[in-house]
Design a protein around this motif. Structure first.
Motif, short mmCIF file in Angstrom:
data_model
loop_
_atom_site.label_atom_id
_atom_site.label_comp_id
_atom_site.label_asym_id
_atom_site.label_seq_id
_atom_site.Cartn_x
_atom_site.Cartn_y
_atom_site.Cartn_z
N LEU A 182 0.83 -1.20 0.00
CA LEU A 182 0.00 0.00 0.00
C LEU A 182 0.87 1.25 0.00
CD1 LEU A 182 -2.79 -0.80 2.65
CD2 LEU A 182 -2.98 -0.90 0.15
N PRO A 183 0.39 2.34 -0.59
CA PRO A 183 1.12 3.60 -0.50
C PRO A 183 0.90 4.23 0.88
CG PRO A 183 -0.95 3.94 -1.65
CD PRO A 183 -0.84 2.46 -1.41
N PRO A 184 1.77 5.16 1.28
CA PRO A 184 1.54 5.85 2.57
C PRO A 184 0.23 6.63 2.53
CG PRO A 184 3.78 6.18 1.80
CD PRO A 184 3.04 5.55 0.66
N GLY A 189 5.09 11.30 8.24
CA GLY A 189 4.91 10.15 9.12
C GLY A 189 6.03 9.14 8.94
N VAL A 190 6.10 8.23 9.91
CA VAL A 190 7.18 7.25 9.94
C VAL A 190 7.12 6.31 8.74
CG1 VAL A 190 8.17 5.33 11.24
CG2 VAL A 190 7.40 7.38 12.44
N SER A 191 5.93 5.86 8.36
CA SER A 191 5.83 4.88 7.29
C SER A 191 6.35 5.41 5.97
CB SER A 191 4.37 4.41 7.13
OG SER A 191 3.55 5.45 6.67
N PHE A 244 -8.28 -3.90 4.74
CA PHE A 244 -9.04 -2.97 5.57
C PHE A 244 -8.45 -1.56 5.49
CE2 PHE A 244 -9.34 -0.77 9.68
CZ PHE A 244 -10.71 -0.62 9.77
N ALA A 245 -7.13 -1.46 5.60
CA ALA A 245 -6.48 -0.15 5.56
C ALA A 245 -6.68 0.52 4.20
CB ALA A 245 -4.99 -0.30 5.86
N GLN A 252 -1.38 3.04 4.00
CA GLN A 252 -0.88 2.51 5.26
C GLN A 252 -0.18 3.59 6.09
OE1 GLN A 252 2.56 2.50 5.58
NE2 GLN A 252 3.16 2.81 3.47
N THR A 253 -0.15 3.33 7.38
CA THR A 253 0.59 4.15 8.33
C THR A 253 1.34 3.23 9.28
OG1 THR A 253 -1.13 4.19 10.04
CG2 THR A 253 -1.31 5.84 8.27
#
Length: 278
Positions: A182-184, A189-191, A244-245, A252-253
């Motif tokens: 998934l892309p951020p 943010g950290v991801s 789900f995300a 994603q995070t």
């Protein structure tokens, strides 16, 4: 910063030294273990670069599980009973990781109350915990403790210790699935800062995690069907959180990755349980 660190580190060390540096960065990122700087590390406490770090996460997860597994075995040796042994083990894991993954799970659960993507991301950044988050934390801890205690009633101590180590390794590997596929969800943010690993590198890590699970499980007496279910269900849990995300946040995070680890660990332990008759 992480990309610059990766270039500098690659230019100065290679082979086993690069692998050792990646492992120490993995342990510092995923745990509170006191990992001293290696002599050849240029910036031991820089934010790690996940495109390189991924290959060492299965082994890092195994190492993180050593103390909780050892304490579980010691508690049984002292006749403290399976439930207290399980509680001590899970508590040790939480303290070892600084509740890193539990925090992500709680934030994801609280975000369910958000009506829009932007509101959900805002909720996840709030340091306060809501009723959804508190409930998710309680249920996750209860499921992990219950699974370990039940395993202790069906297996010998060595086999349960192996299950703790395998679940620790597999779940952290499964937690990478959202990061890879998934892309951020945010521009910061950290991801986003740690970088997105190549899918080929992730498949290598998945293979390493699977190999560790098979070897360790076979040596310490876990049934082949139980090991297979741990592999399959942890992967499915990571995929479920990824799906789900994608719908819930559009990406994603760090919290998504933490939540994926938690559900993957629970799924792995329950998968093993289903393969073992009382």
């Amino acid at each position: 910063m992480s990309e610059q660190f990766e270039r500098d580190e690659t230019a100065t060390i290679g082979g086993w030294r690069a692998a050792a540096a990646d492992l120490t960065h993995c342990l510092r990122f995923y745990s509170r273990l006191p990992v001293p700087p290696l002599p050849f590390e240029r910036d031991a406490y820089a934010l790690p670069s996940f495109p390189r770090l991924v290959r060492m996460i299965p082994l890092g997860g195994l190492i993180i599980g050593l103390l909780p597994a050892a304490l579980f075995g010691l508690a049984l040796l002292l006749d403290l009973g399976p439930w207290l042994a399980a509680m001590l083990s899970v508590s040790t894991m939480v303290m070892t990781t600084g509740a890193l993954h539990e925090d992500g799970l709680a934030d994801i659960a609280d975000s369910v109350g958000g009506s829009t993507r932007e509101k959900r991301l805002e909720i996840m950044r709030d340091s306060r915990i809501g009723s959804f988050g508190a409930s998710a934390l309680f249920l996750a801890l209860a499921l992990r403790i219950g699974a370990l205690a039940t395993l202790a009633s069906r297996l010998d101590a060595g086999a349960v210790m192996a299950a703790i180590l395998i679940a620790s390794s597999l779940s952290r590997t499964a937690g990478l699935i959202p990061l890879v596929f998934l892309p951020p969800a945010r521009r910061d943010g950290v991801s986003r800062a740690v970088g997105q690993p190549a899918r080929e590198t992730f498949w290598l890590a998945a293979g390493i995690a699977g190999g560790l699970a098979v070897v360790l499980g076979a040596v310490l007496g876990l049934p082949a069907s139980g090991i297979a279910l741990m592999l399959v269900l942890s992967a499915l849990a990571g995929l479920a959180l990824t799906a789900f995300a994608s719908r819930h946040l559009g990406g994603q995070t760090g919290d998504v990755i933490g939540a994926a680890q938690q559900v993957a660990e629970i799924a792995a332990l329950i998968g093993l349980l289903t393969a073992i008759r009382p």
